[in-house]
Design an enzyme around this catalytic site. Structure first.
Site, mmCIF file in Angstrom:
data_model
loop_
_atom_site.group_PDB
_atom_site.id
_atom_site.type_symbol
_atom_site.label_atom_id
_atom_site.label_comp_id
_atom_site.label_asym_id
_atom_site.label_seq_id
_atom_site.Cartn_x
_atom_site.Cartn_y
_atom_site.Cartn_z
ATOM 1 N N ASN A 112 0.860 -1.191 0.000
ATOM 2 C CA ASN A 112 0.000 0.000 0.000
ATOM 3 C C ASN A 112 0.897 1.243 0.000
ATOM 4 O OD1 ASN A 112 -1.365 2.269 1.203
ATOM 5 N ND2 ASN A 112 -3.047 0.916 1.729
ATOM 6 N N ASP A 171 -0.119 4.503 0.007
ATOM 7 C CA ASP A 171 -0.804 5.739 0.420
ATOM 8 C C ASP A 171 0.137 6.737 1.087
ATOM 9 O OD1 ASP A 171 -3.115 4.498 -0.380
ATOM 10 O OD2 ASP A 171 -3.928 4.209 1.635
ATOM 11 N N HIS A 172 1.050 6.205 1.921
ATOM 12 C CA HIS A 172 1.818 7.142 2.745
ATOM 13 C C HIS A 172 3.023 7.745 2.029
ATOM 14 C CE1 HIS A 172 -1.087 6.781 5.737
ATOM 15 N NE2 HIS A 172 -0.961 5.464 5.792
ATOM 16 N N ARG A 213 3.972 18.727 1.608
ATOM 17 C CA ARG A 213 4.642 19.922 1.113
ATOM 18 C C ARG A 213 4.040 20.455 -0.179
ATOM 19 N NH1 ARG A 213 9.779 20.826 3.502
ATOM 20 N NH2 ARG A 213 10.007 22.503 2.017
ATOM 21 N N HIS A 246 -5.571 3.726 -1.577
ATOM 22 C CA HIS A 246 -6.893 4.121 -1.055
ATOM 23 C C HIS A 246 -7.174 5.555 -1.493
ATOM 24 C CE1 HIS A 246 -9.621 4.451 2.795
ATOM 25 N NE2 HIS A 246 -10.257 4.794 1.696
ATOM 26 N N ARG A 255 -9.249 8.313 -0.934
ATOM 27 C CA ARG A 255 -10.229 8.738 0.081
ATOM 28 C C ARG A 255 -11.049 9.908 -0.423
ATOM 29 N NH1 ARG A 255 -8.839 6.643 5.557
ATOM 30 N NH2 ARG A 255 -10.571 7.925 6.224
ATOM 31 N N ARG A 276 -6.779 12.948 1.052
ATOM 32 C CA ARG A 276 -5.689 13.359 1.954
ATOM 33 C C ARG A 276 -4.343 12.781 1.535
ATOM 34 N NH1 ARG A 276 -7.328 10.112 7.422
ATOM 35 N NH2 ARG A 276 -9.295 11.165 7.042
ATOM 36 N N HIS A 277 -4.362 11.645 0.806
ATOM 37 C CA HIS A 277 -3.073 11.130 0.317
ATOM 38 C C HIS A 277 -3.152 10.836 -1.187
ATOM 39 C CE1 HIS A 277 -5.104 7.474 1.602
ATOM 40 N NE2 HIS A 277 -4.783 7.611 2.868
ATOM 41 N N GLU A 314 -8.689 0.711 -2.981
ATOM 42 C CA GLU A 314 -9.519 0.792 -1.769
ATOM 43 C C GLU A 314 -10.404 2.010 -1.889
ATOM 44 O OE1 GLU A 314 -7.555 0.994 1.996
ATOM 45 O OE2 GLU A 314 -6.290 -0.674 1.434
ATOM 46 N N THR A 316 -7.133 6.607 10.303
ATOM 47 C CA THR A 316 -7.041 5.511 9.337
ATOM 48 C C THR A 316 -8.320 4.685 9.447
ATOM 49 O OG1 THR A 316 -5.687 3.644 8.597
ATOM 50 C CG2 THR A 316 -5.779 4.014 10.967
ATOM 51 N N THR A 317 -8.467 3.678 8.584
ATOM 52 C CA THR A 317 -9.690 2.880 8.599
ATOM 53 C C THR A 317 -9.782 2.131 9.932
ATOM 54 O OG1 THR A 317 -9.216 2.582 6.265
ATOM 55 C CG2 THR A 317 -11.066 1.339 7.157
ATOM 56 N N GLU A 320 -11.340 -9.068 2.991
ATOM 57 C CA GLU A 320 -10.063 -8.694 3.602
ATOM 58 C C GLU A 320 -10.330 -8.537 5.096
ATOM 59 O OE1 GLU A 320 -7.361 -6.044 1.665
ATOM 60 O OE2 GLU A 320 -6.607 -5.287 3.590
ATOM 61 N N HIS A 377 -3.880 -4.342 7.679
ATOM 62 C CA HIS A 377 -3.953 -3.216 8.608
ATOM 63 C C HIS A 377 -3.019 -3.427 9.787
ATOM 64 C CE1 HIS A 377 -5.358 0.509 10.244
ATOM 65 N NE2 HIS A 377 -6.024 0.688 9.120
ATOM 66 N N GLY A 378 -2.064 -2.515 9.877
ATOM 67 C CA GLY A 378 -1.168 -2.496 11.037
ATOM 68 C C GLY A 378 -0.088 -3.572 11.034
ATOM 69 N N GLY A 408 1.004 -1.324 4.324
ATOM 70 C CA GLY A 408 1.423 -0.005 3.861
ATOM 71 C C GLY A 408 2.264 0.764 4.843
ATOM 72 N N HIS A 409 1.641 1.246 5.907
ATOM 73 C CA HIS A 409 2.281 2.199 6.803
ATOM 74 C C HIS A 409 3.638 1.714 7.301
ATOM 75 C CE1 HIS A 409 2.664 4.448 10.692
ATOM 76 N NE2 HIS A 409 2.406 5.429 9.852
HETATM 77 N N1 PXP Z 1 -6.050 -2.926 3.978
HETATM 78 C C1 PXP Z 1 -7.018 -1.995 4.100
HETATM 79 C C2 PXP Z 1 -8.403 -2.354 3.672
HETATM 80 C C3 PXP Z 1 -6.734 -0.691 4.592
HETATM 81 O O1 PXP Z 1 -7.703 0.211 4.706
HETATM 82 C C4 PXP Z 1 -5.391 -0.378 4.890
HETATM 83 C C5 PXP Z 1 -5.037 1.017 5.318
HETATM 84 O O2 PXP Z 1 -5.222 1.883 4.253
HETATM 85 C C6 PXP Z 1 -4.418 -1.380 4.736
HETATM 86 C C7 PXP Z 1 -4.775 -2.653 4.291
HETATM 87 C C8 PXP Z 1 -2.983 -1.124 5.045
HETATM 88 O O3 PXP Z 1 -2.845 -0.847 6.411
HETATM 89 P P1 PXP Z 1 -1.448 -0.330 6.964
HETATM 90 O O4 PXP Z 1 -1.154 0.947 6.258
HETATM 91 O O5 PXP Z 1 -1.714 -0.173 8.426
HETATM 92 O O6 PXP Z 1 -0.437 -1.397 6.661
#
Ligand code: PXP
Length: 243
Positions: free
Chosen positions: A9, A11-12, A20, A45, A47, A51-52, A72, A102-103, A153, A195-196, A217-218
């Site tokens: 992922n 996004d970040h 910036r 994602h 959104r 935001r990203h 997403e 976050t979600t 998921e 997630h996480g 992702g994160h």
């Molecule tokens: N899966 C889904 C459905 C999510 O919403 C997210 C966060 O955008 C992730 C996976 C990835 O989560 P993380 O960034 O915490 O790894």
């Protein structure tokens, strides 16, 4: 040996870019690097508040990636048009609140059953696979099947937080994920999880044979500051394969 796929992922990368208002770092560049270094898919994602990830990022990813894109999105009319227009490999429907960082949890397939059934059928009919982001719960899984989802998921956020803080409840949460993944696979759903997830939490999660894809992702983007994207992705992939 687990043969689960790694979805990265990005996004970040966009979060840092947008901080910036410049055009770097580029989410597309990160996605292409991830592809080069072994990612099996890319997740982004889009959104509602942008935001990203931005609309242009989705266009760039669709136009340049060779590996599948998992888009997403919240179940809104605006996102439906974008999904129908771009036809990504998969659309993962997530709940979305503007005020959340976050979600925070899975989508409620009980409250939103009719809407989700109608909404997701349009995406499937257009040729994208449909994934629903849910908590590890039997009622939610049964509803996903009735809605016609291809994939669920499972939200691993709670488990990952518990394991990172050495909580004794982590085992109970993991057991729930194991049982519900096996159940969902037994009724014909493809199981993804995300997630996480970190280098710690991937090890027990990757032992669950029914999980076919992890979306991370994160942690990957954060760890890349220290290890670089290539090494981080390669390490995450090897932890998945070794488990
Ligand atoms: N899966 C889904 C459905 C999510 O919403 C997210 C966060 O955008 C992730 C996976 C990835 O989560 P993380 O960034 O915490 O790894």
């Amino acid at each position: 040996m687990s043969k689960a796929r790694l979805g990265v992922n990005i996004d970040h990368v966009a979060t840092v870019r947008n901080a910036r208002g410049e055009n770097y770092p580029s989410p597309l560049r990160a996605a292409l690097d991830a592809e080069l270094h072994g990612a099996d898919g890319i997740t982004a994602h889009l959104r509602e508040d942008r935001r990203h990830i931005l609309d242009k990022d989705i266009e760039d990813l669709i136009g340049n990636l060779k590996i599948p894109l998992n888009l997403e999105m919240a179940a809104t009319e605006e996102m439906l048009l974008i999904a129908l227009n771009h036809k990504p490999n998969a659309c993962c429907i997530v709940p979305e609140k503007r005020e959340e960082i976050t979600t925070e949890g899975g989508i409620d397939t009980v409250k939103n059953f009719k809407t989700l059934k109608n909404y997701t059928s349009q995406i499937r009919d257009n040729g994208s696979r449909v994934s629903l982001f849910i908590d590890a719960d039997k009622v939610q899984i049964d509803n996903c099947k009735k809605i016609g989802a291809d994939i669920i998921e499972i939200h691993t956020g709670k488990y990952c937080q518990l394991i990172e803080t050495d909580s004794p409840s982590a085992g109970i949460e993991l057991e729930k994920i194991v049982l519900m993944s096996e159940y969902a696979a037994s009724i014909g759903l493809e199981i993804h999880a995300g997630h996480g997830i970190t280098f710690n939490s991937i090890k027990p999660l990757a032992k669950i044979q029914s999980i076919k894809e992890f979306n991370i992702g994160h942690f990957i983007i954060g760890e890349s500051i220290f290890m670089g994207l290539e090494k981080t992705i390669k390490k995450m992939k090897s932890l998945i394969l070794e488990s």
